[in-house]
Structure formats: C-alpha cells, structure tokens
Design an enzyme around this catalytic site. Structure first.
Site, PDB file in Angstrom:
ATOM      1  N   ASP A  56       0.861  -1.193   0.000  1.00  0.00           N
ATOM      2  CA  ASP A  56       0.000   0.000   0.000  1.00  0.00           C
ATOM      3  C   ASP A  56       0.896   1.242   0.000  1.00  0.00           C
ATOM      4  OD1 ASP A  56      -3.172   0.674   1.335  1.00  0.00           O
ATOM      5  OD2 ASP A  56      -1.681   2.224   0.998  1.00  0.00           O
TER       6      ASP A  56
ATOM      7  N   ASP B 267      -3.962   2.357  -5.102  1.00  0.00           N
ATOM      8  CA  ASP B 267      -2.637   2.381  -4.475  1.00  0.00           C
ATOM      9  C   ASP B 267      -2.338   1.155  -3.630  1.00  0.00           C
ATOM     10  OD1 ASP B 267      -4.102   2.862  -2.116  1.00  0.00           O
ATOM     11  OD2 ASP B 267      -2.522   4.175  -1.342  1.00  0.00           O
ATOM     12  N   GLU B 268      -3.131   0.082  -3.795  1.00  0.00           N
ATOM     13  CA  GLU B 268      -2.809  -1.119  -3.026  1.00  0.00           C
ATOM     14  C   GLU B 268      -3.049  -2.379  -3.843  1.00  0.00           C
ATOM     15  OE1 GLU B 268      -5.596  -2.284   0.174  1.00  0.00           O
ATOM     16  OE2 GLU B 268      -6.652  -0.437  -0.306  1.00  0.00           O
TER      17      GLU B 268
HETATM   18  P1  TTP Z   1      -5.473   4.957   1.385  1.00  0.00           P
HETATM   19  O1  TTP Z   1      -4.449   3.965   0.952  1.00  0.00           O
HETATM   20  O2  TTP Z   1      -6.561   4.524   2.286  1.00  0.00           O
HETATM   21  O3  TTP Z   1      -4.764   6.178   2.123  1.00  0.00           O
HETATM   22  P2  TTP Z   1      -3.424   6.921   1.779  1.00  0.00           P
HETATM   23  O4  TTP Z   1      -2.639   6.248   0.714  1.00  0.00           O
HETATM   24  O5  TTP Z   1      -3.760   8.363   1.496  1.00  0.00           O
HETATM   25  O6  TTP Z   1      -2.654   6.911   3.152  1.00  0.00           O
HETATM   26  P3  TTP Z   1      -1.957   5.676   3.864  1.00  0.00           P
HETATM   27  O7  TTP Z   1      -0.511   6.047   3.984  1.00  0.00           O
HETATM   28  O8  TTP Z   1      -2.627   5.583   5.186  1.00  0.00           O
HETATM   29  O9  TTP Z   1      -2.186   4.480   2.988  1.00  0.00           O
HETATM   30  O10 TTP Z   1      -6.153   5.621   0.130  1.00  0.00           O
HETATM   31  C1  TTP Z   1      -5.481   5.829  -1.104  1.00  0.00           C
HETATM   32  C2  TTP Z   1      -5.957   7.118  -1.767  1.00  0.00           C
HETATM   33  O11 TTP Z   1      -7.363   7.080  -1.959  1.00  0.00           O
HETATM   34  C3  TTP Z   1      -5.703   8.359  -0.949  1.00  0.00           C
HETATM   35  O12 TTP Z   1      -4.406   8.907  -1.158  1.00  0.00           O
HETATM   36  C4  TTP Z   1      -6.791   9.285  -1.393  1.00  0.00           C
HETATM   37  C5  TTP Z   1      -7.928   8.381  -1.774  1.00  0.00           C
HETATM   38  N1  TTP Z   1      -8.959   8.389  -0.712  1.00  0.00           N
HETATM   39  C6  TTP Z   1     -10.034   9.255  -0.819  1.00  0.00           C
HETATM   40  O13 TTP Z   1     -10.150   9.972  -1.801  1.00  0.00           O
HETATM   41  N2  TTP Z   1     -10.975   9.265   0.189  1.00  0.00           N
HETATM   42  C7  TTP Z   1     -10.872   8.479   1.302  1.00  0.00           C
HETATM   43  O14 TTP Z   1     -11.735   8.530   2.194  1.00  0.00           O
HETATM   44  C8  TTP Z   1      -9.744   7.583   1.409  1.00  0.00           C
HETATM   45  C9  TTP Z   1      -9.589   6.695   2.605  1.00  0.00           C
HETATM   46  C10 TTP Z   1      -8.825   7.575   0.387  1.00  0.00           C
HETATM   47 MG    MG Z   2      -2.322   4.156   0.781  1.00  0.00          MG
END
Ligand code: TTP
Ligand code: MG
Length: 390
Positions: free
Chosen positions: A10, A105-106
């Site tokens: 991720d 992103d995962e």
């Molecule tokens: P995530 O992988 O949940 O979060 P992240 O990559 O921003 O942070 P982390 O380091 O905790 O993984 O989500 C991936 C992308 O999806 C995030 O950058 C933006 C988008 N997103 C939204 O638009 N709304 C949301 O509520 C969430 C959780 C994510």
């Molecule tokens: Mg992320």
C-alpha cells in the site's frame, strides 16, 4: 493445504505523495489533497505532517482548515494519480504474475515460492520498496503473511515506509493486541456493538464464542471470527483484464510422466501465447507453478533478455524451469501451471528479432486465425497432440 505467502503493498499518503514527487517543495510540509479552503469538499488524503494536527481522509475541508490553517491545500488531479497507479501495478507485475490490484494504491501479491529468486520474501519486499521509491519517488508499506487479511493489517501497522513480516503460525498473536477497528471490514457500527460487549481488541474478539457473535452479527460473524483468528482462505485473484496471464492444470492422478507434464505445459503455453497476442501484449517474465503430491507448491520465474509473445519461447522457458523443479524435488506432481507477467505493448523491436523468430511469429498468427475460426483444438502441435491419449 500448503502454506501460502501473501504480500499486501500500500502506497503511503498516495495522492499527497504523487503531488510531492511532482513538486518536491511540498515534502515535509502539511499537505492536503481534496479541495480548496472555503470549498465544501472533504479531505481525500493528508500528509503525515497534516495528520499530526488531527486531519484525516473524509474530514470536511472547513474542519481541516480550522485544525491546520497553515496546511497547503491542493485540489488534486485524478488522471495523474491513475497514471502513477498504472506504473505502480506494472512494477508489482514484474515481481509476480499472481497480482490482485485493489483500488489505485494497493495490491495483493501471491509470492509463494518466490524466495528462491530473492533469497527471502523479506528481501523481495525490500526490492519492491526500492523499485517503487526509485521509479515513482513514493514510499510503499508492505505486509507479509500467510493470508490476505493479516498481510493487509500488517502493511497498515507498518506505516509509514514500513515492512512487517508476520511469521506463519503467529497470525492470531500478531492481531491480538490491536484495536478491533484495525480489522478490515470493521466499521464504526460493528466497533460500537463490540464495545458494548466489552470487546476492544482483536484478541478479545477471537476468543468470543461463535454463537454469541452470530446472535449479534448474523451472516457476518463467520468471517469476523475467522479474520480475528488470522484465518482467511481467499486466494489472491488476478483480475480478468490482467497485467499477467496464467493457466494451470490439476492432474487426475499425481504424475511423474514427463510426456504428460511437458505436453500440458505446452498446451498452457499456447493458450497463454494466444491470450497475449489477442491483447496485443508481450512479456519478458515467465513463471511456472508446480504443486507436488504432498501439496507443497512452488513458483519459479525466469526473465528473458527480450520481450516475446511466442508460444515456443514461453514453453521452452517454462520447460527449463520445470526440469529444474523436477530435479530438485522428485515427488510426483499434482498440478502444473505457467504464467507471464510484466506485460507491455510490443515496441518497435522487430528488427532485433532474428529471422527464425519472425517466422515463428507469423506461424503463431496463422494458427491463431485458424483456431479463431475452428476452435482451439483444430490445431495440435507435436507435444499437445500427445495429450489426446490421456
Ligand atoms: P489509502 O491507501 O486509504 O490512504 P493513503 O494512501 O492516502 O494513506 P496511507 O498512507 O494511510 O495508505 O487511500 C489511497 C488514496 O485514496 C488516498 O491517497 C486518497 C484516496 N482516498 C479518498 O479519496 N478518500 C478516502 O476517504 C480515502 C480513505 C482515500
Ligand atoms: Mg495508501
């Protein structure tokens, strides 16, 4: 079942990380992607510097501004994030064809048997992190475990820029001290109901009798219970329109028969090659999967110096890997499979191919046309024809 190894990768603060990679001045600062101050949007994601002020995804921008007025607010560019996401998945597909992307992103990777290529799976994860950092200038966090749910929790726990490997057999112990909320699928409501029962950690949930859970959560309980105990039988499932293509066959009886094994592999290579050509893709990365009579499962991978979509080269590469697998483990074989990954559009490489390869390319295309018209069985090559006897 044999022991599987699953990786969950991720990207950290994905949207913000892309902005920071494109504009390094934003690094180390409170940055929010998701709309201008004064707008009515919500935070898509916030940098760790902004999270320190309590900002988080889905928070109204107005609240974010109040908590952290000095943050830099960026509206965001979704098509740019999709482009980076594509590159990210292509990097992962270079490492294993058994890839299941989840959102932008995962992704999950089935890496069972890949330690032979990298020394250890941990070493493989370090290489993936390095590749992502070098190519995308973004940090990836990785969890390694025997199943998807534990791998996902591990990557979450490892953030930022982390790597956690949960030892096989240690799944429940790893999860036990964590808050219920950390379990994927557990939202606010489930958390509240469990809190009402005095259950706050995953360990407490794991010890709850299943009937007691059933009376409150119905059909959801089985999964909740299994996950709390670190059990998840969901396999990593590459999507149809994949970055990788694979075929596998389980034999009716475990076999040592090299004619059957090579014929099966040849048939699979032809199917994979036909899929590649239909998608207009080529590959450098060929892997095989072998499951032995005792269910031990290995994958072996080989990287070619040049892209190909030729059945003959896919088969020959797979066959060499198979021979090595047979030489190192003499058990009868239960399943054999072949896969290609790291697919990309063929470049203008025709001139690099020698004449024999060009002729094979033409032959394969002609065979594809006939098979399109009359079915896959209409043409049998020397090796697959032997399969008819089985
Ligand atoms: P995530 O992988 O949940 O979060 P992240 O990559 O921003 O942070 P982390 O380091 O905790 O993984 O989500 C991936 C992308 O999806 C995030 O950058 C933006 C988008 N997103 C939204 O638009 N709304 C949301 O509520 C969430 C959780 C994510
Ligand atoms: Mg992320």
């Amino acid at each position: 079942m044999s022991q599987r190894i699953t990786m969950h990768i991720d990207l950290d603060t994905f949207f913000v990380s892309v902005e920071q990679a494109d504009n390094p001045e934003l690094k180390g600062k409170p940055v929010v992607v998701g709309g201008k101050p004064g707008g009515r949007g919500v935070v898509a994601t916030a940098s760790y510097e902004a999270r320190a002020f309590g900002l988080h995804s889905a928070m109204p921008i107005a609240t974010a501004v109040r908590l952290c007025p000095q943050a830099i607010f960026i509206e965001g560019n979704y098509s740019r994030y999709a482009e980076v996401s594509k590159k990210f998945m292509a990097i992962l597909a270079d490492f294993s064809p058994f890839l299941e992307p989840m959102g932008l992103d995962e992704a999950y990777l089935d890496v069972t048997g890949f330690e032979s290529l990298h020394g250890t799976i941990r070493q493989m994860a370090i290489k993936i992190k390095q590749r992502v950092k070098e190519d995308l200038r973004i940090n990836a966090s990785i969890g390694i475990a025997s199943c998807k749910v534990v791998a996902k929790v591990a990557s979450d726990e490892s953030k930022p820029d982390g790597l956690i490997e949960v030892p096989s057999g240690g799944e429940a112990a790893f999860l036990a001290p964590l808050a219920i909320r950390k379990l994927p699928g557990v939202g606010k409501k489930t958390e509240q109901v469990l809190a009402g029962l005095g259950i706050h950690t995953i360990g407490q949930l794991a010890r709850m009798p299943l009937p007691a859970l059933k009376s409150r959560f119905g059909a959801f309980s089985d999964m909740l219970y299994r996950h709390a105990n670190g059990i998840d039988n969901n396999p990593v499932t590459p999507p149809g329109e994949a970055k990788s293509i694979s075929r596998e066959t389980t034999f009716e009886e475990d076999t040592h028969d090299i004619v059957l094994l090579s014929g099966t592999l040849r048939y699979q290579a032809e199917r994979v090659g036909a899929d590649l050509r239909e998608l207009g893709k080529q590959t450098k990365c060929i892997s095989i999967k072998v499951r032995y009579a005792d269910f031990t499962t290995i994958t072996r991978q080989s990287t070619l110096p040049q892209m190909t979509d030729l059945d003959q080269i896919i088969y020959q590469t797979g066959y060499n890997l198979l021979q090595k697998a047979i030489a190192t483990n003499r058990q009868a074989i239960r399943l054999v499979g072949i896969g290609v990954s790291g697919l990309s559009q063929p470049g203008n490489q025709l001139s690099l191919m020698d004449n024999a390869e060009q002729r094979l390319g033409k032959l394969n295309k002609a065979v594809d046309r006939i098979r399109d018209k009359y079915g896959f069985g209409a043409i049998q090559t020397g090796r697959t024809i032997q399969l008819k006897h089985f």
